[in-house]
Design a protein around this motif. Structure first.
Motif, PDB file in Angstrom:
ATOM      1  N   GLN A 293     -19.209  59.431-105.827  1.00 11.70           N
ATOM      2  CA  GLN A 293     -18.580  58.232-105.301  1.00 11.70           C
ATOM      3  C   GLN A 293     -19.645  57.174-105.026  1.00 11.70           C
ATOM      4  O   GLN A 293     -20.826  57.489-104.874  1.00 11.70           O
ATOM      5  CB  GLN A 293     -17.825  58.543-104.006  1.00 11.70           C
ATOM      6  CG  GLN A 293     -16.682  59.519-104.165  1.00 11.70           C
ATOM      7  CD  GLN A 293     -15.952  59.766-102.867  1.00 11.70           C
ATOM      8  OE1 GLN A 293     -16.572  59.870-101.804  1.00 11.70           O
ATOM      9  NE2 GLN A 293     -14.622  59.855-102.926  1.00 11.70           N
ATOM     10  N   ARG A 296     -18.579  51.016-100.936  1.00  8.60           N
ATOM     11  CA  ARG A 296     -18.021  49.671-100.998  1.00  8.60           C
ATOM     12  C   ARG A 296     -17.831  49.166 -99.567  1.00  8.60           C
ATOM     13  O   ARG A 296     -17.457  49.936 -98.688  1.00  8.60           O
ATOM     14  CB  ARG A 296     -16.674  49.708-101.723  1.00  8.60           C
ATOM     15  CG  ARG A 296     -15.949  48.369-101.787  1.00  8.60           C
ATOM     16  CD  ARG A 296     -14.685  48.459-102.633  1.00  8.60           C
ATOM     17  NE  ARG A 296     -13.694  49.362-102.053  1.00  8.60           N
ATOM     18  CZ  ARG A 296     -12.584  49.753-102.695  1.00  8.60           C
ATOM     19  NH1 ARG A 296     -12.367  49.362-103.940  1.00  8.60           N
ATOM     20  NH2 ARG A 296     -11.721  50.553-102.106  1.00  8.60           N
ATOM     21  N   ALA A 301     -14.952  42.959-101.912  1.00  5.45           N
ATOM     22  CA  ALA A 301     -15.411  43.484-103.189  1.00  5.45           C
ATOM     23  C   ALA A 301     -16.805  42.962-103.524  1.00  5.45           C
ATOM     24  O   ALA A 301     -17.112  41.787-103.308  1.00  5.45           O
ATOM     25  CB  ALA A 301     -14.430  43.097-104.292  1.00  5.45           C
ATOM     26  N   VAL A 319     -15.538  54.767-103.362  1.00 10.38           N
ATOM     27  CA  VAL A 319     -14.706  54.741-104.572  1.00 10.38           C
ATOM     28  C   VAL A 319     -15.216  55.805-105.541  1.00 10.38           C
ATOM     29  O   VAL A 319     -16.415  56.084-105.613  1.00 10.38           O
ATOM     30  CB  VAL A 319     -14.742  53.352-105.247  1.00 10.38           C
ATOM     31  CG1 VAL A 319     -14.171  52.303-104.310  1.00 10.38           C
ATOM     32  CG2 VAL A 319     -16.157  52.961-105.681  1.00 10.38           C
ATOM     33  N   ASP A 320     -14.311  56.414-106.269  1.00 11.18           N
ATOM     34  CA  ASP A 320     -14.666  57.479-107.207  1.00 11.18           C
ATOM     35  C   ASP A 320     -15.308  56.915-108.478  1.00 11.18           C
ATOM     36  O   ASP A 320     -14.906  55.869-108.981  1.00 11.18           O
ATOM     37  CB  ASP A 320     -13.425  58.275-107.605  1.00 11.18           C
ATOM     38  CG  ASP A 320     -12.906  59.157-106.482  1.00 11.18           C
ATOM     39  OD1 ASP A 320     -13.691  59.474-105.565  1.00 11.18           O
ATOM     40  OD2 ASP A 320     -11.714  59.534-106.513  1.00 11.18           O
ATOM     41  N   ASP A 322     -15.455  57.684-112.220  1.00 14.59           N
ATOM     42  CA  ASP A 322     -14.631  58.474-113.131  1.00 14.59           C
ATOM     43  C   ASP A 322     -15.462  59.325-114.083  1.00 14.59           C
ATOM     44  O   ASP A 322     -15.120  60.479-114.348  1.00 14.59           O
ATOM     45  CB  ASP A 322     -13.704  57.551-113.924  1.00 14.59           C
ATOM     46  CG  ASP A 322     -12.877  56.657-113.013  1.00 14.59           C
ATOM     47  OD1 ASP A 322     -12.323  57.173-112.024  1.00 14.59           O
ATOM     48  OD2 ASP A 322     -12.806  55.439-113.278  1.00 14.59           O
ATOM     49  N   THR A 348     -19.086  51.390-113.374  1.00 12.08           N
ATOM     50  CA  THR A 348     -17.790  51.790-112.826  1.00 12.08           C
ATOM     51  C   THR A 348     -17.669  51.373-111.368  1.00 12.08           C
ATOM     52  O   THR A 348     -16.637  50.835-110.935  1.00 12.08           O
ATOM     53  CB  THR A 348     -17.603  53.306-112.941  1.00 12.08           C
ATOM     54  OG1 THR A 348     -17.622  53.678-114.314  1.00 12.08           O
ATOM     55  CG2 THR A 348     -16.286  53.748-112.321  1.00 12.08           C
ATOM     56  N   ALA A 349     -18.742  51.624-110.604  1.00 12.30           N
ATOM     57  CA  ALA A 349     -18.725  51.278-109.184  1.00 12.30           C
ATOM     58  C   ALA A 349     -18.461  49.789-108.995  1.00 12.30           C
ATOM     59  O   ALA A 349     -17.651  49.380-108.165  1.00 12.30           O
ATOM     60  CB  ALA A 349     -20.051  51.680-108.540  1.00 12.30           C
ATOM     61  N   SER A 351     -16.993  47.695-111.008  1.00  8.67           N
ATOM     62  CA  SER A 351     -15.615  47.345-111.398  1.00  8.67           C
ATOM     63  C   SER A 351     -14.622  47.685-110.294  1.00  8.67           C
ATOM     64  O   SER A 351     -13.517  47.135-110.260  1.00  8.67           O
ATOM     65  CB  SER A 351     -15.226  48.069-112.689  1.00  8.67           C
ATOM     66  OG  SER A 351     -15.029  49.462-112.463  1.00  8.67           O
ATOM     67  N   LYS A 352     -15.026  48.572-109.384  1.00  7.16           N
ATOM     68  CA  LYS A 352     -14.154  48.965-108.276  1.00  7.16           C
ATOM     69  C   LYS A 352     -14.590  48.324-106.956  1.00  7.16           C
ATOM     70  O   LYS A 352     -14.143  48.746-105.887  1.00  7.16           O
ATOM     71  CB  LYS A 352     -14.141  50.484-108.147  1.00  7.16           C
ATOM     72  CG  LYS A 352     -13.510  51.191-109.346  1.00  7.16           C
ATOM     73  CD  LYS A 352     -13.399  52.690-109.124  1.00  7.16           C
ATOM     74  CE  LYS A 352     -12.693  53.359-110.299  1.00  7.16           C
ATOM     75  NZ  LYS A 352     -12.421  54.800-110.043  1.00  7.16           N
TER      76      LYS A 352
END
Length: 522
Positions: A293, A296, A301, A319-320, A322, A348-349, A351-352
């Motif tokens: 994870q 955040r 954001a 946040v996970d 993927d 990925t992080a 983007s979340k």
């Protein structure tokens, strides 16, 4: 600055210390979920002797940190008990012995690899009236002479190169203020920078690279590996679920066995945690996989934390990731001054909505709190965020808060702090990775302490200047040179708090330091 980055001037953001902000907690406010300064002080009652705990109550008015006189006194040249050479400035009453210089012979006759880096104590036991301490040390090498350990992860030599991946680890033993031996414990890895010791007595070594050598019959790099005290029991299996990235350091929560990880990718770094599938806390449990994870800031954001002030506090959520093994790539947004690729986990992080640090470096744990270094945190002389001299954050997993407790505005205060450790008595010690801080002691990187008020003090200073005659007299194999600008790293204490161990990365020297610790916070 990209519009999605955190800035208190943006629409919808409140400045620090203003009531009602869910994510940013003022130093003297409490919004029902936040932490007031009174709560910090109350919660620290009874722990006042610990400078580490006391640092949580740093005054909100102090926006950057200062360099102050340390509790141990003035630094002075001290000769190495092993070679007789004056290599360090230390306070009165302190002594040290060096060992395992780059090029020395290890058990079995192999030479000690170069580029000493992160290091940790993995075991200590009484034997014959003395305590034998076992340490595992990283070597931050790329393609160089292979460490001939029982397990070698990647032995392929890329076309046009002379060597295979030359990073890895060596294992050292120390007892009775004397070094006993050294041996190779992992080979064939790439840029083993820092890492961290586990509560179950193993070492997590981190590759600071996402090099992929599969096209030339090699292997992918950028992983964390677990090294056992018995080198023959090390599997050499990458812990893929901890992510493929520019890994720096790891610290493990002894109560949950969650691992917290830093990323050293300039202006493209996140803060991560690994939730293992097997939480038994034994050697090999992380190799069974888990969930990665990224942190955040709650409600905001892509919060930019690259240039905080002392006392800035944020509430975190996670946040996970993927696919922790995703390939690196270019970011969809332009980061000021950023060149190169972002790791797959960071993409990925981001983007979340994950937070942004400049360059994550050391991390350590003490009594359930984690101390995280952003080595370039702060604002540089040119006004660019994330090009400063270093920040220390305190993360409280119980409250899910991240608080800046140290911010260096000048190289005098701290010159790009890197590795960090906590003594058994609770004192924080930081390693410098800068150039040559100019102070009364002259040039040379330092080992710095952190005061309860969030300021720094010099505990030791590097004065290593070696001539050919000095090297020959000490029977060493390193090159002559002025090494005063080379970084300290790998600082760690034995469990009894009697000995501080540290490395000088280049020319490659390991130190054991002892003395009247009771005079100060270490």
């Amino acid at each position: 600055m990209h519009a999605s980055w955190f800035d208190t001037s943006q629409k919808g953001m409140r400045p620090l210390c203003q009531h009602g902000n869910d994510a940013v907690i003022g130093a003297d406010q409490n919004d029902g979920m936040g932490i007031s300064r009174r709560e910090f002080l109350k919660g620290s009652a009874g722990l006042a002797t610990s400078s580490l705990i006391a640092a949580r109550a740093v005054a909100a008015a102090a926006r950057t940190s200062r360099i102050v006189r340390g509790p141990y006194g003035v630094l002075q040249p001290v000769a190495d008990l092993e070679t007789g050479l004056p290599l360090l400035l230390l306070p009165e009453g302190f002594s040290y012995r060096t060992f395992s210089w780059a090029g020395d012979r290890m058990a079995g006759g192999q030479r000690v690899p170069r580029n000493h880096d992160g290091m940790g104590v993995v075991h200590a036991e009484r034997q014959g009236g003395e305590t034998v301490v076992t340490l595992i040390r990283n070597h931050e090498c790329a393609l160089s002479e292979l460490i001939l350990a029982p397990v070698r992860y990647d032995t392929a030599i890329p076309p046009g190169q002379r060597h295979a991946p030359g990073g890895g680890t060596t294992t050292l033993r120390f007892s009775g203020r004397k070094w006993l031996d050294a041996e190779a414990s992992l080979g064939g890895t790439f840029y083993n920078c820092a890492g961290g010791a586990t509560p179950w007595g193993t070492w997590l070594t981190c590759e600071e690279s996402f090099t992929d050598l599969t096209a030339t019959r090699g292997r992918r790099h950028g992983y964390v590996f677990e090294v056992r005290r018995d080198a023959a029991a090390t599997t050499g299996k990458p812990i893929v679920d901890m992510g493929r990235m520019m890994h720096e350091a790891v610290a493990v929560d002894p109560s949950t066995h969650f691992a917290y990880l830093t990323e050293d990718n300039p202006r493209c770094s996140g803060l991560y945690r690994f939730l293992p599938n097997d939480r038994s806390g034994v050697a090999g449990s992380y190799e069974k996989g888990g969930r990665l994870q990224a942190a955040r800031v709650a409600g905001h954001a892509n919060a930019d934390l690259m240039a905080p002030s002392v006392g800035d506090t944020y509430r975190l959520e996670w946040v996970d990731i993927d696919d922790p093994d995703a390939n690196p790539g270019r970011m969809p947004v332009e980061f000021p001054g950023r060149q190169g690729l972002a790791s797959g986990p960071f993409q990925t992080a981001w983007s979340k909505g994950a937070l942004l640090m400049s360059r994550g470096e050391g991390i350590c744990q003490y009594k359930g709190r984690f101390y995280v270094v952003d080595t370039a945190g702060g604002t540089g002389p040119d006004g660019v965020r994330g090009t400063g001299e270093g920040v220390v954050w305190e993360y409280d997993p119980r409250r899910e808060t991240l608080r800046a407790i140290f911010v260096s505005a000048t190289a005098q205060v701290a010159d790009n702090i890197d590795n960090i450790t906590a003594s058994p008595r609770g004192g924080i010690l930081m390693c410098e990775d800068g150039d040559r801080p100019a102070d009364q002691g002259g040039p040379g990187t330092r080992l710095l302490g952190l005061t309860p008020e969030g300021n720094s003090f010099a505990f030791a200073q590097n004065i290593v200047v070696l001539t050919g005659e000095m090297i020959q007299g000490a029977d060493k194999q390193v090159e002559p040179g002025d090494y005063r600008s080379r970084e300290f790293c790998g600082a760690c204490f034995d469990p009894a708090g009697e000995t501080l161990f540290a490395n000088l990365q280049i020319p490659g020297i390991t130190f054991a330091i002892w003395g009247p610790w009771e005079l100060g916070s270490f």
